[in-house]
Structure formats: structure tokens, C-alpha cells
Design an enzyme around this catalytic site. Structure first.
Site, PDB file in Angstrom:
ATOM      1  N   LEU A  62      36.881  42.671  40.369  1.00 55.98           N
ATOM      2  CA  LEU A  62      37.315  43.994  39.911  1.00 55.98           C
ATOM      3  C   LEU A  62      37.224  43.978  38.393  1.00 55.98           C
ATOM      4  O   LEU A  62      37.511  42.954  37.763  1.00 55.98           O
ATOM      5  CB  LEU A  62      38.770  44.277  40.329  1.00 55.98           C
ATOM      6  CG  LEU A  62      39.066  44.414  41.830  1.00 55.98           C
ATOM      7  CD1 LEU A  62      40.558  44.601  42.059  1.00 55.98           C
ATOM      8  CD2 LEU A  62      38.286  45.569  42.451  1.00 55.98           C
ATOM      9  N   ASP A  63      36.832  45.101  37.789  1.00 52.42           N
ATOM     10  CA  ASP A  63      36.823  45.182  36.333  1.00 52.42           C
ATOM     11  C   ASP A  63      38.206  44.834  35.790  1.00 52.42           C
ATOM     12  O   ASP A  63      39.220  45.062  36.458  1.00 52.42           O
ATOM     13  CB  ASP A  63      36.456  46.601  35.869  1.00 52.42           C
ATOM     14  CG  ASP A  63      34.987  46.934  36.097  1.00 52.42           C
ATOM     15  OD1 ASP A  63      34.177  45.997  36.233  1.00 52.42           O
ATOM     16  OD2 ASP A  63      34.660  48.130  36.137  1.00 52.42           O
ATOM     17  N   LYS A  64      38.224  44.327  34.579  1.00 54.25           N
ATOM     18  CA  LYS A  64      39.479  43.878  33.962  1.00 54.25           C
ATOM     19  C   LYS A  64      40.554  44.964  33.996  1.00 54.25           C
ATOM     20  O   LYS A  64      41.719  44.699  34.287  1.00 54.25           O
ATOM     21  CB  LYS A  64      39.206  43.434  32.517  1.00 54.25           C
ATOM     22  CG  LYS A  64      40.391  42.771  31.846  1.00 54.25           C
ATOM     23  CD  LYS A  64      39.986  42.224  30.490  1.00 54.25           C
ATOM     24  CE  LYS A  64      41.145  41.501  29.823  1.00 54.25           C
ATOM     25  NZ  LYS A  64      40.749  40.883  28.551  1.00 54.25           N
ATOM     26  N   THR A  66      40.688  47.553  36.018  1.00 55.58           N
ATOM     27  CA  THR A  66      40.923  48.076  37.372  1.00 55.58           C
ATOM     28  C   THR A  66      42.000  47.263  38.067  1.00 55.58           C
ATOM     29  O   THR A  66      41.979  46.031  38.047  1.00 55.58           O
ATOM     30  CB  THR A  66      39.623  48.037  38.201  1.00 55.58           C
ATOM     31  OG1 THR A  66      38.601  48.740  37.503  1.00 55.58           O
ATOM     32  CG2 THR A  66      39.822  48.667  39.572  1.00 55.58           C
ATOM     33  N   ARG A 161      32.345  54.082  38.365  1.00 55.60           N
ATOM     34  CA  ARG A 161      32.523  54.698  37.045  1.00 55.60           C
ATOM     35  C   ARG A 161      31.280  55.479  36.613  1.00 55.60           C
ATOM     36  O   ARG A 161      31.372  56.630  36.191  1.00 55.60           O
ATOM     37  CB  ARG A 161      32.865  53.616  36.022  1.00 55.60           C
ATOM     38  CG  ARG A 161      34.182  52.912  36.326  1.00 55.60           C
ATOM     39  CD  ARG A 161      34.337  51.606  35.552  1.00 55.60           C
ATOM     40  NE  ARG A 161      34.365  51.840  34.109  1.00 55.60           N
ATOM     41  CZ  ARG A 161      34.314  50.857  33.221  1.00 55.60           C
ATOM     42  NH1 ARG A 161      34.222  49.595  33.608  1.00 55.60           N
ATOM     43  NH2 ARG A 161      34.344  51.145  31.927  1.00 55.60           N
TER      44      ARG A 161
END
Length: 245
Positions: A62-64, A66, A161
Site C-alpha cells: 500500500l502507498d505510504k 494509504t 489515484r
């Protein structure tokens, strides 16, 4: 991009949503990377997981910024089994996002190839990009924002995104894709800030949360795990319900 310093490191056990002898599913907090980003002592989910279970491996990223449901394998066999499910697109993921503007998405499919151009950047590229598909469904409408369910079929970097950005529906706070941070002064009438005070955004990151994940355990049993909203996402929703209806 806002930098959050001196963040209190959560206790791993407090993040666990599901655990058996092979698998852990945690509710990843925002501002913690899934894996090591660079050399150094920065806290990340892999390190926290290995302190909890020695052979732990992160099954996806997961993105930082998120938050939400993250699958962790406790042994190599479980890691292989979950990885195969990802490869065969058998893992179902549902994200919730708060997006700029009012958008009526009724099972909208965005099917636009994504090219990873390096250094954390991606772009839509129909010639060289890799297949990327996301389904979108509007859940709740506010005056200036919409709560949207996002169901990625593929798992490209920044997929949700950038796909939302192509619909002129950037995620609130996602400055990389022209999303604007949400300030109370924008949604609350007659809002007054005290003298010499600087207004802070309601949420200091982009509003994306991995709400639900479904896959099969090692014994073949199907599992669906729901990740509660973190405090900042919950607060933003409550403020929108109060002042932006």
C-alpha cells in the site's frame, strides 16, 4: 507533500484484524511504508511484522499515505499461496476514497494502461503501458466531495489515484494528481480563524483507505476482512456530513 514527524509507532498487535498460523491481516496506519524504502531506521510494516513473527513477509504493498487492509504471510508457504492468488487476480480488494467534486459513478470501468516511469512516477500510456482496470461506484454525495468505492482488477502503482485523476476526480489531498487538501474554511460557513493562527487541513494526506480484502486461506476457506477507517479519514467524513451536505 506534508511531512509528519515524530509519529508514534503503533504496537503491531493493535493493528491485527485477523490472524491464524499462516496469515495476518492488519489495518496499516497512514504514513508508514509497507517495505524498506531506503537504508536507515525508518519504521515500516515489514520490520514491525518481523518483530512480531520472525518469517513474516508482506504480500502486497500500500502507498505510504494509504491506510487499510494489508495481508502478511507468516511463512514461505503462505507467502507463495497468497502470491499465486494475486497473480491469478483472485484477491479482491475494495478501497474507499474521498474525491474532489460531485461525481456520479455507477459501476464505471476505467480501463487505461499505466506506464511506470521510475522514481515513484507513473503515467497513462496506451502504447507502452501495462493493462490497468478499476471499477468505481459512488457511495455518498456531499456538496464539494464524493465518497467512492474503488475496485481495482489489476494492481499497478498509483492505479486508483491516476485512474480517478483521468476522470477529473482527484482524491482529496492527493497533490501529485492535483487533488486539494480539505480545509474546514472551505466547507463551514462563517468560519473564523484566530489571529496569528494558520489553518491546518482536516486530513494531512490523500483520502484513500483499503477498506476490504477477500482471499483464500491455506485450507481453502474464503476470508473477507473489513478494515475500519482510521481516525483522520473518519474525522473528514464526519466534518463533511456536518458542514458539506
Amino acid at each position: 507533500m506534508l511531512v509528519v514527524k515524530y509519529m508514534k509507532v503503533p504496537k503491531f498487535a493493535d493493528l491485527v484484524l485477523f490472524e491464524d498460523e499462516d496469515i495476518i491481516v492488519v489495518n496499516k496506519p497512514p504514513f508508514i511504508s509497507s517495505l524498506d524504502e531506503r537504508e536507515g531506521g525508518e519504521v515500516n510494516m515489514l520490520r514491525l511484522a518481523k518483530n512480531y513473527s520472525e518469517d513474516a513477509q508482506i504480500c502486497h504493498r500500500l502507498d505510504k499515505e494509504t491506510s487499510g487492509a494489508l495481508i502478511i504471510a507468516k511463512n514461505p508457504e503462505a507467502y507463495r499461496a497468497v502470491s499465486m492468488q494475486f497473480e491469478k487476480r483472485q484477491v479482491k480488494k475494495i478501497y474507499h476514497a474521498i474525491i474532489d467534486g460531485t461525481h456520479v459513478f455507477e459501476n464505471l470501468l476505467v480501463d487505461l494502461p499505466i506506464l511506470n516511469v521510475g522514481k515513484g512516477n507513473v503515467m497513462i500510456n496506451r502504447q507502452e503501458g501495462k493493462r490497468a482496470e478499476t471499477w468505481f461506484q459512488s457511495l455518498r454525495y456531499f456538496k464539494h466531495y464524493t465518497l467512492v468505492e474503488c475496485r481495482p482488477v489489476t494492481g499497478r502503482m498509483h492505479q486508483i489515484r491516476i485512474h480517478l485523476a483521468t476522470q477529473r476526480a482527484s482524491i482529496a489531498g492527493d497533490e501529485m494528481y492535483k487533488g486539494l487538501l480539505v480545509y474546514l474554511s472551505k466547507i463551514k460557513r462563517k468560519y473564523h480563524l484566530g489571529k496569528d493562527q494558520e489553518e491546518q487541513p482536516i486530513m494531512k494526506r490523500f483520502a484513500l483507505h483499503a477498506r476490504e480484502v477477500s482471499f483464500k486461506l491455506m485450507n481453502g476457506e474464503p476470508l473477507t476482512v473489513l478494515a475500519p477507517y482510521p481516525k483522520d479519514f473518519e474525522t473528514l467524513l464526519k466534518q463533511l456530513e456536518k458542514f458539506d451536505m
